[in-house]
Design a protein around this motif. Sequence first.
Motif, PDB file in Angstrom:
ATOM      1  N   THR A  65      12.213  42.933  44.023  1.00  0.00           N
ATOM      2  CA  THR A  65      11.160  43.914  43.703  1.00  0.00           C
ATOM      3  C   THR A  65      11.016  44.213  42.203  1.00  0.00           C
ATOM      4  OG1 THR A  65      12.774  45.627  44.235  1.00  0.00           O
ATOM      5  CG2 THR A  65      11.177  45.097  45.937  1.00  0.00           C
ATOM      6  N   ALA A  66      12.038  43.857  41.397  1.00  0.00           N
ATOM      7  CA  ALA A  66      11.965  44.170  39.963  1.00  0.00           C
ATOM      8  C   ALA A  66      10.911  43.281  39.292  1.00  0.00           C
ATOM      9  CB  ALA A  66      13.326  43.950  39.311  1.00  0.00           C
ATOM     10  N   ASP A  67      10.192  43.857  38.350  1.00  0.00           N
ATOM     11  CA  ASP A  67       9.198  43.095  37.605  1.00  0.00           C
ATOM     12  C   ASP A  67       9.834  42.689  36.270  1.00  0.00           C
ATOM     13  OD1 ASP A  67       6.986  42.028  36.437  1.00  0.00           O
ATOM     14  OD2 ASP A  67       5.948  43.945  36.134  1.00  0.00           O
ATOM     15  N   ILE A  68      10.250  41.416  36.180  1.00  0.00           N
ATOM     16  CA  ILE A  68      10.950  40.940  34.980  1.00  0.00           C
ATOM     17  C   ILE A  68      10.059  39.961  34.241  1.00  0.00           C
ATOM     18  CG2 ILE A  68      12.976  39.678  34.156  1.00  0.00           C
ATOM     19  CD1 ILE A  68      14.287  40.538  36.889  1.00  0.00           C
ATOM     20  N   ASP A  69       9.937  40.159  32.935  1.00  0.00           N
ATOM     21  CA  ASP A  69       9.087  39.266  32.160  1.00  0.00           C
ATOM     22  C   ASP A  69       9.748  38.967  30.813  1.00  0.00           C
ATOM     23  OD1 ASP A  69       6.935  37.707  31.710  1.00  0.00           O
ATOM     24  OD2 ASP A  69       5.453  39.326  31.634  1.00  0.00           O
ATOM     25  N   ASN A  86      10.134  46.120  34.400  1.00  0.00           N
ATOM     26  CA  ASN A  86       9.099  47.087  34.797  1.00  0.00           C
ATOM     27  C   ASN A  86       8.386  47.652  33.558  1.00  0.00           C
ATOM     28  OD1 ASN A  86       9.874  46.666  37.500  1.00  0.00           O
ATOM     29  ND2 ASN A  86      11.523  48.160  37.280  1.00  0.00           N
ATOM     30  N   ALA A  87       8.016  46.719  32.681  1.00  0.00           N
ATOM     31  CA  ALA A  87       7.243  47.004  31.458  1.00  0.00           C
ATOM     32  C   ALA A  87       8.035  47.719  30.357  1.00  0.00           C
ATOM     33  CB  ALA A  87       5.963  47.775  31.780  1.00  0.00           C
ATOM     34  N   GLU A  88       9.332  47.968  30.584  1.00  0.00           N
ATOM     35  CA  GLU A  88      10.149  48.602  29.536  1.00  0.00           C
ATOM     36  C   GLU A  88      10.921  47.533  28.756  1.00  0.00           C
ATOM     37  OE1 GLU A  88      13.120  51.281  31.098  1.00  0.00           O
ATOM     38  OE2 GLU A  88      14.195  51.248  29.181  1.00  0.00           O
ATOM     39  N   ASP A  89      11.000  47.701  27.442  1.00  0.00           N
ATOM     40  CA  ASP A  89      11.735  46.758  26.596  1.00  0.00           C
ATOM     41  C   ASP A  89      13.253  46.951  26.807  1.00  0.00           C
ATOM     42  OD1 ASP A  89      12.959  45.314  24.620  1.00  0.00           O
ATOM     43  OD2 ASP A  89      11.701  46.057  22.991  1.00  0.00           O
ATOM     44  N   VAL A  90      13.891  45.969  27.437  1.00  0.00           N
ATOM     45  CA  VAL A  90      15.337  46.080  27.712  1.00  0.00           C
ATOM     46  C   VAL A  90      16.118  44.960  27.013  1.00  0.00           C
ATOM     47  CG1 VAL A  90      15.049  47.285  29.935  1.00  0.00           C
ATOM     48  CG2 VAL A  90      15.090  44.773  29.894  1.00  0.00           C
ATOM     49  N   THR A  91      15.511  44.397  25.961  1.00  0.00           N
ATOM     50  CA  THR A  91      16.098  43.242  25.266  1.00  0.00           C
ATOM     51  C   THR A  91      17.563  43.464  24.872  1.00  0.00           C
ATOM     52  OG1 THR A  91      13.897  42.854  24.391  1.00  0.00           O
ATOM     53  CG2 THR A  91      15.702  41.584  23.403  1.00  0.00           C
TER      54      THR A  91
END
Length: 231
Positions: A65-69, A86-91
Amino acid sequence: MDTATIITIDGPAASGKSTVGQALAERLGYLFFDTGVMYRAVTLAALRQGVAPGDEAAVVHVAETADIDLCAPSERDGRLYTVLLNAEDVTWAIRAAEIDANVSQVSAYPGVRTAMTRLQRRIGERGRVVMVGRDIGTVVLPEAGIKFYLDATPHERARRRWRELQERGVNQPFDAVLEGIRHRDHIDSTRAVAPLRAAADAIIIDTTDMDLHSVIEKVYAYVIEMTDRAR
Ligand code: DC
């Protein structure tokens, strides 16, 4: 599918895959795709949702279910790409010690691998890509035209990882870093599904006594040679 433009680089943690893959992709004008970040993002999503890494069913649900890009770097802070969860910057969040400690367990779950492999194949099949991971040449894109497997001794890889952490201001004792590398090597190479190993047709490069520049030159030379031969 133009398999000649699909390049895979597999190998254990801190073998230089990402730096080499990024440099190679840049030279060739190909997309660079570091698949490890996907497993890291799933691990982060699970921990943030309070899901225990040992709870397989719940972790698989998170993966599905996670949205990873992955996209081009959005900041000039030394990153090779920007990772979005989920559209958050987690770099940088996915590089935390807590993620390092749990990602091998999470990535060993067959359900997690199925979800990630599906996404990775879809991107890889378009070609003009350098895809980096543990099972790219063996499972994700076995039809790839050019495959590399980078390796180095655990001690040398721990030294590289330790230096990298120091540069980012993270202080961890060398022995803890080495232990972490050994632990991940063990889980990554002994798991039942898609374990870490070189594909039978991969070019294996031991980088223990090589600097990154030499590895990049060597890999690039192989690519040019093989591309010329295929013409
Ligand atoms: O390359 P890395 O350290 O960012 O990878 C993080 C973890 O993800 C690693 O422990 C193994 C796993 N991984 C995997 O199982 N398959 C891949 N294709 C890439 C990474």
